[in-house]
Write a protein that holds these residues in place. Structure first.
Motif, short mmCIF file in Angstrom:
data_model
loop_
_atom_site.label_atom_id
_atom_site.label_comp_id
_atom_site.label_asym_id
_atom_site.label_seq_id
_atom_site.Cartn_x
_atom_site.Cartn_y
_atom_site.Cartn_z
N GLN A 110 -1.22 -4.28 8.79
CA GLN A 110 -0.31 -3.56 7.92
C GLN A 110 0.86 -3.02 8.73
N PHE A 111 2.05 -3.08 8.12
CA PHE A 111 3.28 -2.58 8.73
C PHE A 111 3.85 -1.50 7.83
N PHE A 112 4.27 -0.40 8.45
CA PHE A 112 4.67 0.77 7.69
C PHE A 112 6.18 0.96 7.64
N GLY A 113 6.64 1.53 6.53
CA GLY A 113 8.01 1.96 6.42
C GLY A 113 8.20 3.32 7.04
N ALA A 156 -5.53 -7.88 1.94
CA ALA A 156 -6.07 -6.78 2.72
C ALA A 156 -6.78 -7.37 3.94
N TYR A 157 -7.00 -6.58 4.94
CA TYR A 157 -7.60 -6.87 6.23
C TYR A 157 -6.56 -7.39 7.22
N TYR A 200 -3.35 0.38 -3.69
CA TYR A 200 -3.17 -0.95 -3.09
C TYR A 200 -2.75 -1.92 -4.18
N TYR A 218 0.47 5.35 1.05
CA TYR A 218 -0.31 6.39 1.71
C TYR A 218 0.52 7.68 1.68
N GLN A 241 0.98 11.51 4.00
CA GLN A 241 0.61 12.27 5.19
C GLN A 241 1.00 13.72 4.96
N LEU A 266 -3.54 11.45 7.13
CA LEU A 266 -3.03 10.24 6.49
C LEU A 266 -4.07 9.72 5.51
N SER A 289 -7.93 4.09 -6.22
CA SER A 289 -8.90 5.17 -6.02
C SER A 289 -8.34 6.38 -5.30
N PHE A 294 -5.00 7.21 1.95
CA PHE A 294 -4.68 6.09 1.09
C PHE A 294 -4.46 6.56 -0.34
N LEU A 350 4.21 7.29 2.59
CA LEU A 350 4.42 6.10 3.40
C LEU A 350 4.01 4.86 2.63
N ASP A 352 -6.99 -1.44 -6.54
CA ASP A 352 -7.59 -0.21 -6.01
C ASP A 352 -6.59 0.94 -6.16
N TYR A 366 0.84 -1.20 0.00
CA TYR A 366 0.00 0.00 0.00
C TYR A 366 0.88 1.25 0.00
#
Lengths: 107, 114
Positions: free
Chosen positions: B103-106, B99-100, B48, B35, B37, B43, B58, B45, B91, B56, B33
């Motif tokens: 999620q882990f972020f960089g 999905a669901y 994906y 994102y 900020q 934040l 969108s 989206f 991010l 997605d 994903y």
């Protein structure tokens, strides 16, 4: 789309105090996560909690999916707990974030 | 690697230039994903990926934004003809299988458009 509201927007505590952060969401969700964004901007995973209660050290979280809210409890706060706490929900294939709670803990 | 990595950590560019941002997800994570900020928007989206496909898109704000993923691993977010409103932290996150899942972020790429 789904709305995510967090309260309070700002919180100032003295070290050792306890606090409760709230996240309300407007529709059913498949996933709910709590994050701590540290002063360097890194999002740190706290809990993956679509329902139920979890605990990790001084932190715990409860999600009541049927009533569409989640709570994050911080006990015996420390200065290192300072930062912004985000709640995020996933209904389809993306996380929708709340606007966050900015926490400042003073010694 | 142990976590999601992103490069560069900081990027300063002039208005009108193109930029590429890179994301390396956690090994074995098939979902990825993007994102961003920003001060005004919080934040949000962007896109994906499941494997190399993007079911997605969108959240991409305009046709100046595009992303691709190759080999089910590395992803590149490209912004063409950058504008000052593109200034933000970008991010990347990944999750296992779908999905669901969690999620882990960089650490993000801070983009500044002058």
């Amino acid at each position: 789309g789904i709305q995510v509201e967090q309260s309070p927007p700002d919180l100032i505590l003295q070290e050792g105090a306890n606090s409760t952060l709230r996240c309300n969401f407007s529709d059913s969700v498949n996933n709910l996560q709590w994050f701590h964004q540290n002063p360097w901007g890194q999002l740190i995973n706290l809990f993956y909690i679509p329902s139920g209660t979890k605990q990790n050290g001084r932190l715990s979280a409860t999600t009541v999916a049927t009533e569409r809210y989640s709570l994050l409890y911080i006990s015996s706060s420390q200065t290192t707990d300072s930062g912004v706490y985000f709640c995020a929900v996933d209904r389809t294939d993306k996380l929708i974030f709340g606007t966050g709670t900015r926490l400042q803990v003073f010694p | 690697g142990a976590g999601v990595s992103q490069s560069p950590s900081n990027k300063v560019t002039e208005k009108g230039k193109d930029v590429e941002l890179r994301c390396d997800p956690i090994s074995g994570h098939t979902a990825l994903y993007w994102y961003r900020q920003s001060l005004g928007q919080g934040l949000e989206f962007l896109i994906y990926f499941q494997g190399n496909s993007a079911p997605d898109k969108s959240g991409l704000p305009s046709d100046r934004f595009s992303a691709e993923r190759t080999g089910g691993s590395v992803s590149t977010l490209t912004i063409q003809r950058t504008q000052q409103e593109d200034s933000a932290v970008y991010l990347c996150a990944s999750s296992f299988e779908r999905a669901y899942n969690e999620q882990f972020f960089g650490p993000g790429t801070r983009l500044t458009v002058l």
